[in-house]
Design a protein around this motif. Structure first.
Motif, short mmCIF file in Angstrom:
data_model
loop_
_atom_site.label_atom_id
_atom_site.label_comp_id
_atom_site.label_asym_id
_atom_site.label_seq_id
_atom_site.Cartn_x
_atom_site.Cartn_y
_atom_site.Cartn_z
N LEU A 177 -35.15 26.23 28.23
CA LEU A 177 -33.93 25.69 27.61
C LEU A 177 -32.84 25.45 28.65
O LEU A 177 -32.00 24.58 28.48
CB LEU A 177 -33.40 26.65 26.54
CG LEU A 177 -34.42 27.07 25.46
CD1 LEU A 177 -33.72 27.87 24.38
CD2 LEU A 177 -35.13 25.87 24.86
N ASP A 220 -33.39 30.22 32.75
CA ASP A 220 -34.59 30.86 32.19
C ASP A 220 -35.64 31.09 33.29
O ASP A 220 -36.65 31.75 33.05
CB ASP A 220 -35.25 29.97 31.11
CG ASP A 220 -34.39 29.84 29.87
OD1 ASP A 220 -33.51 30.71 29.67
OD2 ASP A 220 -34.59 28.89 29.10
N HIS A 241 -26.55 22.02 21.98
CA HIS A 241 -27.51 22.91 22.66
C HIS A 241 -27.97 24.05 21.74
O HIS A 241 -29.11 24.51 21.82
CB HIS A 241 -26.86 23.47 23.93
CG HIS A 241 -27.83 24.25 24.76
ND1 HIS A 241 -28.78 23.65 25.56
CD2 HIS A 241 -28.02 25.59 24.89
CE1 HIS A 241 -29.51 24.58 26.15
NE2 HIS A 241 -29.06 25.76 25.76
N ASP A 242 -27.08 24.50 20.86
CA ASP A 242 -27.43 25.62 19.97
C ASP A 242 -28.61 25.28 19.07
O ASP A 242 -29.35 26.16 18.64
CB ASP A 242 -26.23 26.00 19.08
CG ASP A 242 -25.14 26.67 19.89
OD1 ASP A 242 -25.43 27.08 21.04
OD2 ASP A 242 -24.01 26.75 19.39
N THR A 283 -31.73 26.04 20.90
CA THR A 283 -31.86 27.50 20.94
C THR A 283 -32.37 28.02 19.60
O THR A 283 -33.24 28.90 19.55
CB THR A 283 -30.48 28.13 21.26
OG1 THR A 283 -29.97 27.50 22.42
CG2 THR A 283 -30.58 29.62 21.50
N ARG A 328 -35.86 30.00 18.93
CA ARG A 328 -35.88 31.34 18.33
C ARG A 328 -36.87 31.40 17.16
O ARG A 328 -37.58 32.38 16.98
CB ARG A 328 -34.46 31.71 17.86
CG ARG A 328 -34.20 33.20 17.89
CD ARG A 328 -32.78 33.56 17.48
NE ARG A 328 -31.75 33.01 18.33
CZ ARG A 328 -30.75 32.22 17.89
NH1 ARG A 328 -30.65 31.89 16.63
NH2 ARG A 328 -29.86 31.77 18.74
N ASN A 336 -36.21 22.02 26.60
CA ASN A 336 -34.98 21.21 26.48
C ASN A 336 -35.17 19.91 27.26
O ASN A 336 -35.23 19.92 28.49
CB ASN A 336 -33.80 22.03 27.04
CG ASN A 336 -32.51 21.25 27.08
OD1 ASN A 336 -32.47 20.08 26.70
ND2 ASN A 336 -31.45 21.89 27.53
#
Ligand code: CP
Ligand code: NVA
Length: 304
Positions: A6, A10, A107-108, A111, A115, A123
């Motif tokens: 992402l 990372d 961006h969230d 994420t 998750r 990404n």
């Protein structure tokens, strides 16, 4: 445990080095006509909420050349556009495909998908980051300069998603990076803090493009208005005056300076036509290397 990509934060330095070596190796093997069908039977989903030429096609061709299968999904053609929750879409897609590449504004959202997914999520550009781009760009620097240590890299332009990923790469790899942005378009403090870049002396910020470019081995620029910011263009054209990468600015760089741009480019705005069209320009290598780097990323995330 599955891994996502992402943000470049990372990755450890060893992961970067592995990906550069593997992408360069896959590129050489492809040029020799060797067919590496290492992802036979695997499927990559691509959810793109913004336009793309290079990233999408590089992922699709990478997957096909490795023996796998890409499925492109525009958000407007899926139930995402009818508000099916991200966590539901992510869990469903995890039952069908082996990896998901996403290009979104927020961006969230990437994420959230990562998750809820049991498969790796990549990404492919958000408003914050463009990690795969910088991986293939450093691969291009390695090809043209023989490595990336002791190379002076100047970012000239907007403190945008591509710049943010450069900051992340510089903090993990110890790159010598100077970023020149207009005062109102600097890289955001939270990006610098998350990368620890506000305290590193090999990463420096300025509002003066000449200062950034002085003796630089690599000069990198990108559009002044990113996708989603088109309405701000007129205002931005004024704010970025003096930030165009042209022959006058490049006269301050090292004589063998490598000029990079992630593309698409806006001629006469962030970059001059003659710089873009210069013989031996590396922009097209950069674009090609996305395919080779995407192969290395897909192999690493799907096969572990
Ligand atoms: N450099 C890049 O990401 O290009 P696209 O927007 O065409 O994918
Ligand atoms: N900063 C640009 C990059 C395009 C590849 C954008 O987000 O539009």
């Amino acid at each position: 445990m599955k891994k996502d990509l992402l943000s470049l934060l990372d990755l450890e330095k060893a992961d970067f080095e592995y990906l550069f070596d593997r992408a360069l190796q896959l590129k050489k093997r492809y040029a020799r006509g060797i067919s590496d069908k290492i992802l036979t039977g695997k499927t990559l989903g691509l959810i793109f909420d913004k336009k793309s030429t290079r990233t999408r096609i590089a992922f699709e061709t990478a997957m096909i050349q490795l023996g796998g299968h890409p499925i492109y999904m525009s958000t407007k053609d899926t139930q995402i556009s009818r508000n099916e929750p991200a966590k539901d879409t992510a869990r469903v897609l995890s039952r069908y495909i082996d990896c998901l590449a996403m290009r979104t504004f927020d961006h969230d959202l990437v994420t959230e998908f990562a998750r809820a997914s049991s498969i790796p999520v990549i990404n492919a550009l958000t408003d914050f980051f463009h990690p795969c781009q910088i991986l293939s760009d450093i691969m291009t620097i390695i090809e043209h300069k023989g490595g990336f240590q002791n190379i002076r890299i100047a970012w000239v332009g907007d403190g945008n998603n591509v710049a943010n990923s450069w900051v992340n790469a510089a903090s993990v790899l110890g790159l010598n990076l100077v970023a020149a942005c207009p005062q109102d378009h600097m890289i955001k403090p939270e990006i610098l803090q998350a990368a620890g870049a506000d305290t590193l002396d090999h990463i420096r910020f300025t509002n003066d493009p000449v200062d950034a470019v002085k003796n630089a081995d690599v000069v990198y620029t990108d559009v002044w208005a990113s996708m989603g910011e088109e309405a701000e263009l007129a205002h931005r054209l004024a704010a970025f005056e003096g930030f165009q990468v042209n022959k006058d600015l490049l006269a301050h760089a090292a004589p063998d300076v490598l000029v990079l741009h992630c593309l698409p480019a806006h001629r006469g705005e962030e970059i001059a036509e003659d710089v873009l069209e210069a013989a031996g320009a590396a922009f097209w290598d950069q674009a090609e290397n996305k395919r080779h780097m995407h192969k290395a990323i897909l192999e690493k995330l799907i096969l572990g």
